[in-house]
Design a protein around this motif. Structure first.
Motif, mmCIF file in Angstrom:
data_model
loop_
_atom_site.group_PDB
_atom_site.id
_atom_site.type_symbol
_atom_site.label_atom_id
_atom_site.label_comp_id
_atom_site.label_asym_id
_atom_site.label_seq_id
_atom_site.Cartn_x
_atom_site.Cartn_y
_atom_site.Cartn_z
ATOM 1 N N TRP A 32 5.553 -9.268 -4.122
ATOM 2 C CA TRP A 32 5.337 -10.006 -2.791
ATOM 3 C C TRP A 32 3.826 -10.202 -2.515
ATOM 4 O O TRP A 32 3.421 -10.128 -1.387
ATOM 5 C CB TRP A 32 5.825 -8.786 -1.785
ATOM 6 C CG TRP A 32 7.300 -8.478 -2.148
ATOM 7 C CD1 TRP A 32 8.546 -9.584 -2.408
ATOM 8 C CD2 TRP A 32 8.029 -7.161 -2.150
ATOM 9 N NE1 TRP A 32 9.479 -8.736 -2.390
ATOM 10 C CE2 TRP A 32 9.256 -7.486 -2.498
ATOM 11 C CE3 TRP A 32 7.517 -6.004 -1.816
ATOM 12 C CZ2 TRP A 32 10.254 -6.514 -2.634
ATOM 13 C CZ3 TRP A 32 8.469 -4.885 -2.176
ATOM 14 C CH2 TRP A 32 9.784 -5.200 -2.344
ATOM 15 N N ARG A 33 3.009 -10.576 -3.560
ATOM 16 C CA ARG A 33 1.714 -10.895 -3.264
ATOM 17 C C ARG A 33 1.311 -11.777 -2.343
ATOM 18 O O ARG A 33 0.207 -11.828 -1.856
ATOM 19 C CB ARG A 33 0.937 -10.855 -4.604
ATOM 20 C CG ARG A 33 1.292 -12.110 -5.294
ATOM 21 C CD ARG A 33 0.509 -12.083 -6.488
ATOM 22 N NE ARG A 33 0.971 -12.866 -7.392
ATOM 23 C CZ ARG A 33 1.572 -12.994 -8.513
ATOM 24 N NH1 ARG A 33 1.980 -11.885 -9.025
ATOM 25 N NH2 ARG A 33 1.904 -14.300 -9.121
ATOM 26 N N ASN A 34 1.991 -12.700 -2.121
ATOM 27 C CA ASN A 34 1.831 -13.936 -1.468
ATOM 28 C C ASN A 34 2.780 -13.633 -0.219
ATOM 29 O O ASN A 34 2.398 -14.435 0.840
ATOM 30 C CB ASN A 34 2.616 -15.069 -1.875
ATOM 31 C CG ASN A 34 1.811 -15.631 -3.251
ATOM 32 O OD1 ASN A 34 0.808 -15.372 -3.322
ATOM 33 N ND2 ASN A 34 2.632 -16.018 -4.175
ATOM 34 N N SER A 35 3.160 -12.401 0.377
ATOM 35 C CA SER A 35 3.475 -12.098 1.681
ATOM 36 C C SER A 35 2.394 -11.717 2.480
ATOM 37 O O SER A 35 1.538 -11.688 2.289
ATOM 38 C CB SER A 35 4.842 -11.436 1.642
ATOM 39 O OG SER A 35 4.508 -10.171 0.901
ATOM 40 N N ILE A 36 2.730 -10.984 3.534
ATOM 41 C CA ILE A 36 1.846 -10.255 4.407
ATOM 42 C C ILE A 36 1.317 -9.118 3.658
ATOM 43 O O ILE A 36 1.677 -7.810 3.902
ATOM 44 C CB ILE A 36 2.356 -9.947 5.739
ATOM 45 C CG1 ILE A 36 3.152 -11.095 6.161
ATOM 46 C CG2 ILE A 36 1.347 -9.467 6.712
ATOM 47 C CD1 ILE A 36 4.156 -11.137 7.497
ATOM 48 N N LEU A 37 0.385 -9.493 2.758
ATOM 49 C CA LEU A 37 0.086 -8.259 1.638
ATOM 50 C C LEU A 37 -0.585 -7.240 2.514
ATOM 51 O O LEU A 37 -0.567 -6.058 2.446
ATOM 52 C CB LEU A 37 -0.945 -8.840 0.746
ATOM 53 C CG LEU A 37 -1.478 -7.712 -0.373
ATOM 54 C CD1 LEU A 37 -0.317 -7.338 -1.130
ATOM 55 C CD2 LEU A 37 -2.583 -8.622 -1.103
ATOM 56 N N TRP A 38 -1.513 -7.580 3.423
ATOM 57 C CA TRP A 38 -2.332 -6.415 4.267
ATOM 58 C C TRP A 38 -1.244 -5.442 4.929
ATOM 59 O O TRP A 38 -1.312 -4.365 4.868
ATOM 60 C CB TRP A 38 -3.190 -7.235 5.327
ATOM 61 C CG TRP A 38 -4.202 -6.111 5.980
ATOM 62 C CD1 TRP A 38 -4.010 -5.894 7.227
ATOM 63 C CD2 TRP A 38 -5.053 -5.255 5.493
ATOM 64 N NE1 TRP A 38 -5.060 -5.088 7.660
ATOM 65 C CE2 TRP A 38 -5.566 -4.320 6.435
ATOM 66 C CE3 TRP A 38 -5.546 -5.183 4.102
ATOM 67 C CZ2 TRP A 38 -6.787 -3.487 5.957
ATOM 68 C CZ3 TRP A 38 -6.588 -4.040 3.999
ATOM 69 C CH2 TRP A 38 -7.176 -3.448 4.944
ATOM 70 N N VAL A 39 -0.406 -6.024 5.668
ATOM 71 C CA VAL A 39 0.631 -5.335 6.426
ATOM 72 C C VAL A 39 1.346 -4.399 5.347
ATOM 73 O O VAL A 39 1.517 -3.328 5.618
ATOM 74 C CB VAL A 39 1.624 -6.018 7.249
ATOM 75 C CG1 VAL A 39 2.645 -5.424 7.839
ATOM 76 C CG2 VAL A 39 0.680 -6.887 8.117
#
Length: 68
Positions: A32-39
């Motif tokens: 899921w690195r292209n998703s909301i990684l920081w969250v």
């Protein structure tokens, strides 16, 4: 009223959950690195930190039970 689990059992539960959340960081970052990684990172960090803190608390509780 249900009996309360012992401090030893709770320590194992929290340590297991801490390790589980830490291991879940790997697939979160890989798939899921292209998703909301920081969250996602912050959520995993919060879970690891909370369970580690709870594990530390149950260790202290276990020591207190020995003294009682």
């Amino acid at each position: 009223m249900t009996p309360r689990p012992s401090a030893h059992v709770m320590a194992r539960v929290h340590l297991t959950l801490t390790l589980t959340w830490a291991l879940l960081a790997i697939p979160t970052l890989l798939w899921w690195r292209n998703s909301i990684l920081w969250v996602a990172f912050m959520s995993l960090y919060a879970n690891v930190a909370a369970h580690w803190s709870a594990f530390q608390g149950t260790r202290a509780e276990r020591e207190a039970e020995k003294d009682a």
